[in-house]
Enzyme design. Structure first.
Site, PDB file in Angstrom:
ATOM      1  N   PHE A  22     -17.489 -87.011  -8.231  1.00 14.69           N
ATOM      2  CA  PHE A  22     -18.792 -87.207  -7.620  1.00 14.69           C
ATOM      3  C   PHE A  22     -19.200 -85.940  -6.872  1.00 14.69           C
ATOM      4  O   PHE A  22     -18.372 -85.337  -6.181  1.00 14.69           O
ATOM      5  CB  PHE A  22     -18.751 -88.381  -6.639  1.00 14.69           C
ATOM      6  CG  PHE A  22     -19.091 -89.709  -7.254  1.00 14.69           C
ATOM      7  CD1 PHE A  22     -20.390 -90.196  -7.193  1.00 14.69           C
ATOM      8  CD2 PHE A  22     -18.122 -90.472  -7.885  1.00 14.69           C
ATOM      9  CE1 PHE A  22     -20.718 -91.422  -7.751  1.00 14.69           C
ATOM     10  CE2 PHE A  22     -18.439 -91.697  -8.451  1.00 14.69           C
ATOM     11  CZ  PHE A  22     -19.743 -92.172  -8.394  1.00 14.69           C
ATOM     12  N   HIS A  43     -19.019-103.275  -6.201  1.00 11.93           N
ATOM     13  CA  HIS A  43     -17.924-103.140  -5.237  1.00 11.93           C
ATOM     14  C   HIS A  43     -17.933-104.293  -4.229  1.00 11.93           C
ATOM     15  O   HIS A  43     -16.872-104.811  -3.849  1.00 11.93           O
ATOM     16  CB  HIS A  43     -18.033-101.807  -4.496  1.00 11.93           C
ATOM     17  CG  HIS A  43     -17.473-100.629  -5.233  1.00 11.93           C
ATOM     18  ND1 HIS A  43     -18.230 -99.860  -6.063  1.00 11.93           N
ATOM     19  CD2 HIS A  43     -16.223-100.101  -5.264  1.00 11.93           C
ATOM     20  CE1 HIS A  43     -17.493 -98.887  -6.573  1.00 11.93           C
ATOM     21  NE2 HIS A  43     -16.256 -99.018  -6.110  1.00 11.93           N
ATOM     22  N   HIS A 103     -12.588 -98.743   1.132  1.00  4.70           N
ATOM     23  CA  HIS A 103     -13.572 -97.827   0.557  1.00  4.70           C
ATOM     24  C   HIS A 103     -14.991 -98.366   0.674  1.00  4.70           C
ATOM     25  O   HIS A 103     -15.948 -97.597   0.789  1.00  4.70           O
ATOM     26  CB  HIS A 103     -13.220 -97.581  -0.914  1.00  4.70           C
ATOM     27  CG  HIS A 103     -14.115 -96.629  -1.631  1.00  4.70           C
ATOM     28  ND1 HIS A 103     -14.486 -95.410  -1.116  1.00  4.70           N
ATOM     29  CD2 HIS A 103     -14.725 -96.709  -2.856  1.00  4.70           C
ATOM     30  CE1 HIS A 103     -15.272 -94.781  -1.978  1.00  4.70           C
ATOM     31  NE2 HIS A 103     -15.448 -95.550  -3.023  1.00  4.70           N
ATOM     32  N   GLU A 142     -10.433 -97.107 -11.615  1.00  2.37           N
ATOM     33  CA  GLU A 142     -11.556 -96.341 -12.151  1.00  2.37           C
ATOM     34  C   GLU A 142     -11.055 -95.041 -12.765  1.00  2.37           C
ATOM     35  O   GLU A 142      -9.946 -94.582 -12.483  1.00  2.37           O
ATOM     36  CB  GLU A 142     -12.570 -96.052 -11.034  1.00  2.37           C
ATOM     37  CG  GLU A 142     -13.193 -97.320 -10.460  1.00  2.37           C
ATOM     38  CD  GLU A 142     -13.981 -97.109  -9.192  1.00  2.37           C
ATOM     39  OE1 GLU A 142     -14.937 -97.866  -8.941  1.00  2.37           O
ATOM     40  OE2 GLU A 142     -13.616 -96.184  -8.402  1.00  2.37           O
ATOM     41  N   HIS A 149      -7.644 -93.798 -10.483  1.00  5.26           N
ATOM     42  CA  HIS A 149      -7.368 -94.151  -9.095  1.00  5.26           C
ATOM     43  C   HIS A 149      -7.657 -95.625  -8.833  1.00  5.26           C
ATOM     44  O   HIS A 149      -8.402 -96.280  -9.579  1.00  5.26           O
ATOM     45  CB  HIS A 149      -8.182 -93.281  -8.139  1.00  5.26           C
ATOM     46  CG  HIS A 149      -9.656 -93.459  -8.268  1.00  5.26           C
ATOM     47  ND1 HIS A 149     -10.423 -92.762  -9.181  1.00  5.26           N
ATOM     48  CD2 HIS A 149     -10.536 -94.273  -7.604  1.00  5.26           C
ATOM     49  CE1 HIS A 149     -11.683 -93.122  -9.074  1.00  5.26           C
ATOM     50  NE2 HIS A 149     -11.779 -94.046  -8.131  1.00  5.26           N
ATOM     51  N   HIS A 186      -9.964 -90.056  -5.017  1.00  3.64           N
ATOM     52  CA  HIS A 186     -10.754 -90.602  -6.119  1.00  3.64           C
ATOM     53  C   HIS A 186     -10.793 -89.674  -7.335  1.00  3.64           C
ATOM     54  O   HIS A 186     -11.514 -89.944  -8.293  1.00  3.64           O
ATOM     55  CB  HIS A 186     -12.187 -90.888  -5.642  1.00  3.64           C
ATOM     56  CG  HIS A 186     -12.260 -91.894  -4.533  1.00  3.64           C
ATOM     57  ND1 HIS A 186     -12.388 -93.253  -4.746  1.00  3.64           N
ATOM     58  CD2 HIS A 186     -12.183 -91.740  -3.194  1.00  3.64           C
ATOM     59  CE1 HIS A 186     -12.414 -93.882  -3.591  1.00  3.64           C
ATOM     60  NE2 HIS A 186     -12.292 -92.985  -2.624  1.00  3.64           N
ATOM     61  N   ASP A 214      -9.233 -97.991  -5.916  1.00 10.35           N
ATOM     62  CA  ASP A 214      -9.964 -98.094  -4.655  1.00 10.35           C
ATOM     63  C   ASP A 214      -9.296 -99.122  -3.759  1.00 10.35           C
ATOM     64  O   ASP A 214      -8.891-100.201  -4.216  1.00 10.35           O
ATOM     65  CB  ASP A 214     -11.404 -98.554  -4.901  1.00 10.35           C
ATOM     66  CG  ASP A 214     -12.304 -97.466  -5.428  1.00 10.35           C
ATOM     67  OD1 ASP A 214     -11.872 -96.301  -5.478  1.00 10.35           O
ATOM     68  OD2 ASP A 214     -13.452 -97.788  -5.797  1.00 10.35           O
TER      69      ASP A 214
END
EC number: 3.5.1.9
Length: 217
Positions: A27, A168, A67, A180, A61, A57, A63
């Site tokens: 990201f 989420h 998060h 993810e 990974h 991340h 979460d």
């Protein structure tokens, strides 16, 4: 006397983790992977020793609930059993921008507690803000069928521009776990054993995993 039994081949392993590298897609604004050397093997030093910095991340990974909720557990507080056991890989290649219930119904029968969804023909090697994510209704539908962990082969279960993080938040409501950034390019649709344990990182919002699938006996 020598045995005449035919040797049994070990179960096939599928490595579903991308390479963690400085150019791994992340990201925008996230911390990339960086490796430095704090010691090198020389006549006066017996080892090579490295240090690294990175967002948890990067790459495949898990979460933590922390998060997406301030009062939720960090990754070191999350039980491990959900990340280990029978899972189903479901193909929904081309499902965009969201994975809908209609993309999952063909694999509904006797769902195991873990579901990984493949949306890509080939995993992205560069940042792609148009990646596929889960519709919140699809998360609800899976949870209603006893699923405890969902996974995806893109950076997030929510779209890149989402601020509400609806999927989420559905994970939080149903107490589901998530993986993810998986690589499912060569994995046929079907059932496997998943092994994807997060590290015990104190207070962290996520953890890298070395995610693998193993053929069932």
């Amino acid at each position: 006397m020598p045995s005449s039994a035919t040797p049994v081949a070990p179960p096939r392993l599928w490595d579903i983790s991308p390479l963690v590298a400085p150019d791994a897609p992340i990201f925008p604004g996230d911390e990339p992977y960086r490796l430095t050397w704090t010691a090198r093997l020389t006549p006066g030093c017996p080892v090579n020793l490295s240090a690294m910095t990175m967002s948890p991340h990067v790459g495949a990974h898990a979460d933590a609930p922390l998060h997406y909720a301030n009062d939720a557990p960090a990754i070191d507080e999350v039980p491990l059993d959900t990340y280990l056991g029978r899972c189903r890989v479901i193909h929904a290649i081309g499902a965009a921008p969201l994975i809908l219930v209609e993309h999952l119904r063909h694999a509904e029968a006797e769902l195991p507690p873990r579901v990984l969804v493949r949306t890509l023909a080939r995993a992205d090697t560069h940042w792609n803000p148009g990646f596929s994510a889960y519709a919140p209704e699809a998360v609800d539908w899976l949870a209603a069928r006893g699923v405890k962990l969902i996974g995806i082969d893109t950076p997030s279960v929510d779209p890149a521009d989402s601020k509400a993080l609806d999927s989420h938040q559905q994970l939080r409501r149903h107490d589901l776990r998530v993986l993810e950034n998986l690589v499912l390019d060569d994995v046929p649709e079907g059932d496997y054993e998943l092994i994807a344990l997060p590290l015990k990182l104190q207070g962290a919002c996520a953890s890298p995993v070395r995610a693998i699938l193993r053929d069932l006996p």
